[in-house]
Design a protein around this motif. Sequence first.
Motif, mmCIF file in Angstrom:
data_model
loop_
_atom_site.group_PDB
_atom_site.id
_atom_site.type_symbol
_atom_site.label_atom_id
_atom_site.label_comp_id
_atom_site.label_asym_id
_atom_site.label_seq_id
_atom_site.Cartn_x
_atom_site.Cartn_y
_atom_site.Cartn_z
ATOM 1 N N GLN A 113 45.639 20.020 -3.804
ATOM 2 C CA GLN A 113 44.294 20.324 -4.691
ATOM 3 C C GLN A 113 43.841 19.001 -5.504
ATOM 4 O OE1 GLN A 113 45.680 23.844 -7.166
ATOM 5 N NE2 GLN A 113 45.547 25.182 -5.164
ATOM 6 N N LEU A 114 44.940 18.266 -5.824
ATOM 7 C CA LEU A 114 44.469 17.097 -6.645
ATOM 8 C C LEU A 114 44.002 15.925 -5.517
ATOM 9 C CD1 LEU A 114 47.810 17.228 -9.190
ATOM 10 C CD2 LEU A 114 45.547 18.414 -9.227
ATOM 11 N N ASP A 115 44.313 16.021 -4.468
ATOM 12 C CA ASP A 115 43.923 14.876 -3.421
ATOM 13 C C ASP A 115 42.260 14.932 -3.218
ATOM 14 O OD1 ASP A 115 43.811 13.002 -1.473
ATOM 15 O OD2 ASP A 115 45.135 14.108 -0.157
ATOM 16 N N VAL A 116 41.652 14.403 -3.822
ATOM 17 C CA VAL A 116 40.101 14.376 -3.521
ATOM 18 C C VAL A 116 39.572 13.723 -2.474
ATOM 19 C CG1 VAL A 116 39.544 14.459 -6.147
ATOM 20 C CG2 VAL A 116 39.813 12.069 -5.183
ATOM 21 N N ASN A 117 40.303 12.590 -1.973
ATOM 22 C CA ASN A 117 40.009 12.019 -0.747
ATOM 23 C C ASN A 117 40.578 12.503 0.597
ATOM 24 O OD1 ASN A 117 38.470 10.212 -2.130
ATOM 25 N ND2 ASN A 117 40.327 9.117 -2.362
ATOM 26 N N ASP A 118 41.651 13.571 0.419
ATOM 27 C CA ASP A 118 42.150 14.203 1.427
ATOM 28 C C ASP A 118 42.844 13.262 2.625
ATOM 29 O OD1 ASP A 118 43.446 16.277 2.952
ATOM 30 O OD2 ASP A 118 41.484 16.501 3.998
ATOM 31 N N GLY A 120 46.462 12.124 1.544
ATOM 32 C CA GLY A 120 47.905 12.322 1.617
ATOM 33 C C GLY A 120 48.344 11.705 0.265
ATOM 34 N N SER A 121 47.324 11.091 -0.541
ATOM 35 C CA SER A 121 47.833 10.353 -1.755
ATOM 36 C C SER A 121 46.994 10.553 -2.939
ATOM 37 C CB SER A 121 47.780 8.638 -1.581
ATOM 38 O OG SER A 121 46.533 8.349 -1.112
ATOM 39 N N ILE A 122 47.466 10.423 -4.010
ATOM 40 C CA ILE A 122 46.684 10.612 -5.470
ATOM 41 C C ILE A 122 46.691 9.393 -6.065
ATOM 42 C CG2 ILE A 122 46.379 12.097 -7.400
ATOM 43 C CD1 ILE A 122 48.163 14.185 -5.807
ATOM 44 N N LEU A 123 45.526 8.931 -6.600
ATOM 45 C CA LEU A 123 45.525 7.771 -7.412
ATOM 46 C C LEU A 123 46.422 7.958 -8.841
ATOM 47 C CD1 LEU A 123 41.571 6.499 -7.295
ATOM 48 C CD2 LEU A 123 43.705 5.249 -6.425
ATOM 49 N N HIS A 124 47.159 6.869 -9.131
ATOM 50 C CA HIS A 124 47.855 7.173 -10.435
ATOM 51 C C HIS A 124 47.082 7.668 -11.624
ATOM 52 C CE1 HIS A 124 51.469 4.565 -8.856
ATOM 53 N NE2 HIS A 124 51.288 5.586 -8.231
ATOM 54 N N THR A 125 45.760 6.902 -11.838
ATOM 55 C CA THR A 125 44.862 7.285 -12.886
ATOM 56 C C THR A 125 44.558 8.737 -12.861
ATOM 57 O OG1 THR A 125 42.903 6.690 -11.552
ATOM 58 C CG2 THR A 125 44.075 4.917 -13.259
ATOM 59 N N LYS A 157 49.254 4.187 -6.018
ATOM 60 C CA LYS A 157 48.840 5.453 -5.382
ATOM 61 C C LYS A 157 50.222 6.361 -5.269
ATOM 62 C CE LYS A 157 44.800 4.395 -2.690
ATOM 63 N NZ LYS A 157 44.217 4.231 -1.436
ATOM 64 N N PHE A 158 49.893 7.558 -5.552
ATOM 65 C CA PHE A 158 51.440 8.595 -5.373
ATOM 66 C C PHE A 158 51.239 9.216 -3.942
ATOM 67 C CE2 PHE A 158 52.591 12.914 -6.075
ATOM 68 C CZ PHE A 158 54.233 12.605 -6.180
ATOM 69 N N ASP A 159 52.283 8.876 -3.209
ATOM 70 C CA ASP A 159 52.272 9.583 -1.794
ATOM 71 C C ASP A 159 53.032 10.997 -1.888
ATOM 72 O OD1 ASP A 159 52.966 10.187 0.813
ATOM 73 O OD2 ASP A 159 52.841 8.349 1.650
ATOM 74 N N TYR A 160 52.215 11.976 -2.079
ATOM 75 C CA TYR A 160 52.719 13.335 -2.344
ATOM 76 C C TYR A 160 53.225 14.095 -1.133
ATOM 77 C CZ TYR A 160 48.364 15.603 -0.528
ATOM 78 O OH TYR A 160 47.255 15.832 0.164
ATOM 79 N N ILE A 161 53.025 13.385 0.032
ATOM 80 C CA ILE A 161 53.508 14.039 1.349
ATOM 81 C C ILE A 161 55.080 13.353 1.288
ATOM 82 C CG2 ILE A 161 53.591 13.895 3.989
ATOM 83 C CD1 ILE A 161 50.558 13.964 3.810
#
Length: 629
Positions: A113-118, A120-125, A157-161
């Motif tokens: 839900q936080l992965d705007v670019n879909d 597999g990662s989320i920017l730290h900011t 970036k945070f690799d949530y997978i």
Amino acid sequence: MAISPGSDAAFSSQKSTHSESPRSKKFPLTEEEIFYMNCRAAYLTVFKSSLDNIISKDQLYLALQHAGRNPSQKTINKYWTPQTAKLNFDDFCIILRKEKPTSKAELLKSFKQLDVNDNGSILHTDLYKLLTKKGEKMTREEVNAIINLADVNADGKFDYIKFCKLHMATNEQCLKTTLEKLEVDSKLRRQQFGSHMEGSPERDPSPVPKASPRIIRKTDQESFSNKGDTRNSSLAIARQFKTSVSFTITMGADSNQNSKLIEPHSIKEWHCVQSKGCFFLEEDGEIISHQYKMQIAQRSLVYITIKPLSLSQAEGKPSPWLSVDTALYILKENESQANLQLLCFTELRNRETFGWTGELGPGIYWLVPSTTGCRLRKEIKPITEEAQLVYRDETGELFLTKEFRSTLSDIFEVIDLDGNGLLSLEEYNFFELRTSGEKCDEDAWAVCRENFDTKKNELTRQGFMDLNLMEANDREGDPRDLWVTLHSMGYNKALELTEACPFVIDIYADKCKPRIKAVHMEACSGQPEKAICKSVLNKGNAKVMDGYENIIIYTYKRDTWITSVIENKSDNKVIIHINNELSKNCVNNRGLDIFAVEVAPKSTMVCQHVMPLNERQEWIYYCVYSLIS
């Protein structure tokens, strides 16, 4: 952001993590045995023994994490209330039954839900902004701890997978290590875990209320009895009795008609005040309720009643709380709150209303509500279908369902203690303490007034609805925190009020207008039990244990129920065995025909309350009290 519990997948996937013992090869472990083995493994990761108690929120949080849960603070506060001093292994098992583990799929979904670019990662900011500003907010240090994990962070970036894989693998490895230790260590395998023995797990999937530390339940009496027929067990136990006394009381059908409550003739001309409150059934079977202070300005004739509060239940829904017995003990405050003098209690009855009439002088009085617990008990029936709390329309906007709004309206009725149709900060904080364990301060209340509908600085019913809708929106429509609130208020998954009893107190005085204020919430084992003990000692029938003049059993018969109290005047603790097997058409608050209680030296305790199963039939109370040690 705390990831709320989801399906049973995490524990189910751990079936293969335990090493196969000779027993499991010959007789495959049942689902129940696997559940308890995993409970033990998680508990023993945190504690040296399952006989150790959880004594803090932090320990509970850690133990739940080792069991594959990742509870929110609201979930922790649901089980660790201001009244909680400790939890044992049995409590831990009950919590794990209710709070299902988070599966890998749900964990991924939460991050997705936080992965705007879909990708597999989320920017730290973005991660920092979301985790510190939405939902259950995390601190800067907590977010930094996630960002600093080398294996799952790179290039800002945070690799949530990767994080989800690491999280699940760590959980499984931790559990596997502890399970292997259980297999190898014969001492651990033979250890009693709470009331559950390895190799003979509890088969009933429904939670069992925790016994009071002073109560020895039938399952704990292996040292006193043999397995098999209950009556044979009783004979085995009897050999160890030092002495016994018995009570026999026969009560006629509809015996409550003998002392009927009658309103004073001129009551319409009297001054009147009203306050509401509620009995809540805790996870451990304890009952807590509001406690009140009442002020009488001048000597007056006073008429006080208490009864269950009627709510606008939907057609076809049961109203079990309306049959719950209620009582109100009136204590006079002298020099201090610690020095309270019991004056009277609501002994007379008219249907569901209990009351008292008499003269009171000017001063401060404490009103202490009580219920026997015979009819306010843990629910055992399974709920097949969970009610829907929220839905989205075709535009994607979130709404509360009609059924949930009706339930919230009833909750509003209960927590609106003064009945003026609005919630003051004080009233709202009783609700907050009950559901989250925390108070709303003046600053937060000011923000609440700015954003939700209020009147005279108090929250309206619509404002209360909108507040709950905001909580649902904060969780992207996930209703799990809403369910925490509902369970705390006594509702089951079908939105039936089964583990609480709201009540209303009416006070009339002929000379002045009384004042009443809810002061705090307290367990019925506190001030209410002290009041009951004083009342029974004053009015009850006393029998001394033959040869043990310091141990006295008191039994007090009311038209509606019977209460027994044990007084131990000796310098040593005693264990009393109680047998109700020969009683007929009776139910007691312990839920057991046979049990034992431990009475501390120089103390008095309520042993049991007994009521008729069917008030329209004769009921016979026959109880034998025997001294074991």
